[in-house]
Enzyme design. Structure first.
Site, PDB file in Angstrom:
ATOM      1  N   GLY A  46     -36.959   6.189  12.430  1.00 39.07           N
ATOM      2  CA  GLY A  46     -37.607   5.028  11.834  1.00 39.07           C
ATOM      3  C   GLY A  46     -37.066   3.754  12.445  1.00 39.07           C
ATOM      4  O   GLY A  46     -35.923   3.720  12.932  1.00 39.07           O
ATOM      5  N   GLN A  51     -35.204  -5.145  13.168  1.00 43.23           N
ATOM      6  CA  GLN A  51     -34.192  -4.518  14.028  1.00 43.23           C
ATOM      7  C   GLN A  51     -34.389  -4.862  15.496  1.00 43.23           C
ATOM      8  O   GLN A  51     -33.474  -4.692  16.298  1.00 43.23           O
ATOM      9  CB  GLN A  51     -34.207  -2.991  13.861  1.00 43.23           C
ATOM     10  CG  GLN A  51     -33.717  -2.527  12.509  1.00 43.23           C
ATOM     11  CD  GLN A  51     -33.733  -1.015  12.429  1.00 43.23           C
ATOM     12  OE1 GLN A  51     -34.764  -0.408  12.148  1.00 43.23           O
ATOM     13  NE2 GLN A  51     -32.601  -0.383  12.704  1.00 43.23           N
ATOM     14  N   CYS A  92     -28.444   4.742  10.642  1.00 43.07           N
ATOM     15  CA  CYS A  92     -29.307   3.617  11.017  1.00 43.07           C
ATOM     16  C   CYS A  92     -29.021   3.242  12.460  1.00 43.07           C
ATOM     17  O   CYS A  92     -27.856   3.169  12.860  1.00 43.07           O
ATOM     18  CB  CYS A  92     -29.009   2.421  10.108  1.00 43.07           C
ATOM     19  SG  CYS A  92     -29.975   0.958  10.502  1.00 43.07           S
ATOM     20  N   LEU A  93     -30.073   2.973  13.225  1.00 43.48           N
ATOM     21  CA  LEU A  93     -29.886   2.589  14.626  1.00 43.48           C
ATOM     22  C   LEU A  93     -29.126   1.267  14.752  1.00 43.48           C
ATOM     23  O   LEU A  93     -28.540   0.988  15.785  1.00 43.48           O
ATOM     24  CB  LEU A  93     -31.242   2.489  15.333  1.00 43.48           C
ATOM     25  CG  LEU A  93     -32.001   3.824  15.470  1.00 43.48           C
ATOM     26  CD1 LEU A  93     -33.413   3.577  15.989  1.00 43.48           C
ATOM     27  CD2 LEU A  93     -31.266   4.793  16.375  1.00 43.48           C
ATOM     28  N   HIS A 134     -35.706   3.403   3.478  1.00 42.07           N
ATOM     29  CA  HIS A 134     -34.718   2.775   4.367  1.00 42.07           C
ATOM     30  C   HIS A 134     -35.357   1.650   5.181  1.00 42.07           C
ATOM     31  O   HIS A 134     -34.811   0.552   5.279  1.00 42.07           O
ATOM     32  CB  HIS A 134     -34.138   3.870   5.283  1.00 42.07           C
ATOM     33  CG  HIS A 134     -33.176   3.384   6.310  1.00 42.07           C
ATOM     34  ND1 HIS A 134     -31.833   3.694   6.279  1.00 42.07           N
ATOM     35  CD2 HIS A 134     -33.341   2.601   7.409  1.00 42.07           C
ATOM     36  CE1 HIS A 134     -31.227   3.120   7.313  1.00 42.07           C
ATOM     37  NE2 HIS A 134     -32.122   2.458   8.018  1.00 42.07           N
ATOM     38  N   GLU A 135     -36.523   1.930   5.756  1.00 40.90           N
ATOM     39  CA  GLU A 135     -37.161   0.921   6.621  1.00 40.90           C
ATOM     40  C   GLU A 135     -37.680  -0.263   5.799  1.00 40.90           C
ATOM     41  O   GLU A 135     -37.599  -1.410   6.243  1.00 40.90           O
ATOM     42  CB  GLU A 135     -38.291   1.549   7.444  1.00 40.90           C
ATOM     43  CG  GLU A 135     -37.863   2.677   8.379  1.00 40.90           C
ATOM     44  CD  GLU A 135     -36.669   2.365   9.242  1.00 40.90           C
ATOM     45  OE1 GLU A 135     -36.472   1.194   9.623  1.00 40.90           O
ATOM     46  OE2 GLU A 135     -35.888   3.302   9.534  1.00 40.90           O
ATOM     47  N   HIS A 138     -35.051  -2.705   5.145  1.00 40.71           N
ATOM     48  CA  HIS A 138     -34.789  -3.617   6.281  1.00 40.71           C
ATOM     49  C   HIS A 138     -35.618  -4.903   6.152  1.00 40.71           C
ATOM     50  O   HIS A 138     -35.173  -5.970   6.579  1.00 40.71           O
ATOM     51  CB  HIS A 138     -35.156  -2.954   7.611  1.00 40.71           C
ATOM     52  CG  HIS A 138     -34.051  -2.136   8.217  1.00 40.71           C
ATOM     53  ND1 HIS A 138     -32.851  -2.674   8.615  1.00 40.71           N
ATOM     54  CD2 HIS A 138     -33.981  -0.820   8.521  1.00 40.71           C
ATOM     55  CE1 HIS A 138     -32.086  -1.720   9.128  1.00 40.71           C
ATOM     56  NE2 HIS A 138     -32.747  -0.580   9.079  1.00 40.71           N
TER      57      HIS A 138
HETATM   58 ZN    ZN Z   1     -32.058   1.267   9.673  1.00 38.24          ZN
END
Ligand code: ZN
Length: 165
Positions: A46, A51, A92-93, A134-135, A138
């Site tokens: 995701g 991000q 998370c990236l 999660h997304e 963000h």
């Molecule tokens: Zn994330």
């Protein structure tokens, strides 16, 4: 291929609230295409627009439960319904070195628009439900380390990566 740089914790963009998308134009399509390329290269499930430094309400999530992965593009997503509870590991990236145990709904119904502005609902369970929550977090400037019950230690991380291989 349009690979964008993924911002990591400490970048102020990750803490900001993203604004709604109002124009479903070629610029949005380019952003979504680039986010797909970026997600694929980073090997994530995701990605949210903030991000990559774009403070707009755009996320993509990958459903890996079937034979072939499917990517959903969610513009202006909202959790319309949430049911149940799942407690599990999350990464998370933008937080490349940590994993935490995060409690999420087991099932969510997400209301969103596609890249052309058409409204639709996505029903998501398990990992996909986790990814949606999660997304969407963000877009509010919330990273999972702020809501994790605890973080995984080195031993647990090693076990988790062994599972994935
Ligand atoms: Zn994330």
């Amino acid at each position: 291929m349009g690979i964008r740089k993924i911002l990591t914790k400490g970048d102020p963009s990750l803490k900001k609230k993203s604004r709604a998308v109002t124009e479903f134009n070629p610029r949005l399509h380019q952003l979504l295409d680039d986010m797909r390329d970026t997600l694929e290269q980073a090997n994530g499930v995701g990605l949210a627009a903030p991000q990559v430094g774009v403070l707009r309400r755009v996320v993509i999530v990958e459903d890996v439960s079937g034979d072939e992965p499917v990517i959903y593009e969610l513009v202006n997503p909202e959790i319309a319904e949430a049911q149940g509870e799942q407690i599990g590991p999350e990464g998370c990236l933008s937080l490349p070195d940590i994993w935490g145990i995060v409690t999420r709904p087991e099932h969510v119904k997400v209301k969103a628009q596609d890249r052309f502005g058409n409204e639709f609902f996505l029903e998501a369970d398990e990992l996909l439900a986790r990814a949606c929550c999660h997304e969407i977090d963000h877009l509010e400037g919330v990273l999972f380390d702020e809501i994790a019950d605890r973080f995984l230690d080195d031993e647990e991380l090693a076990a988790l990566s062994a599972d994935e291989e």
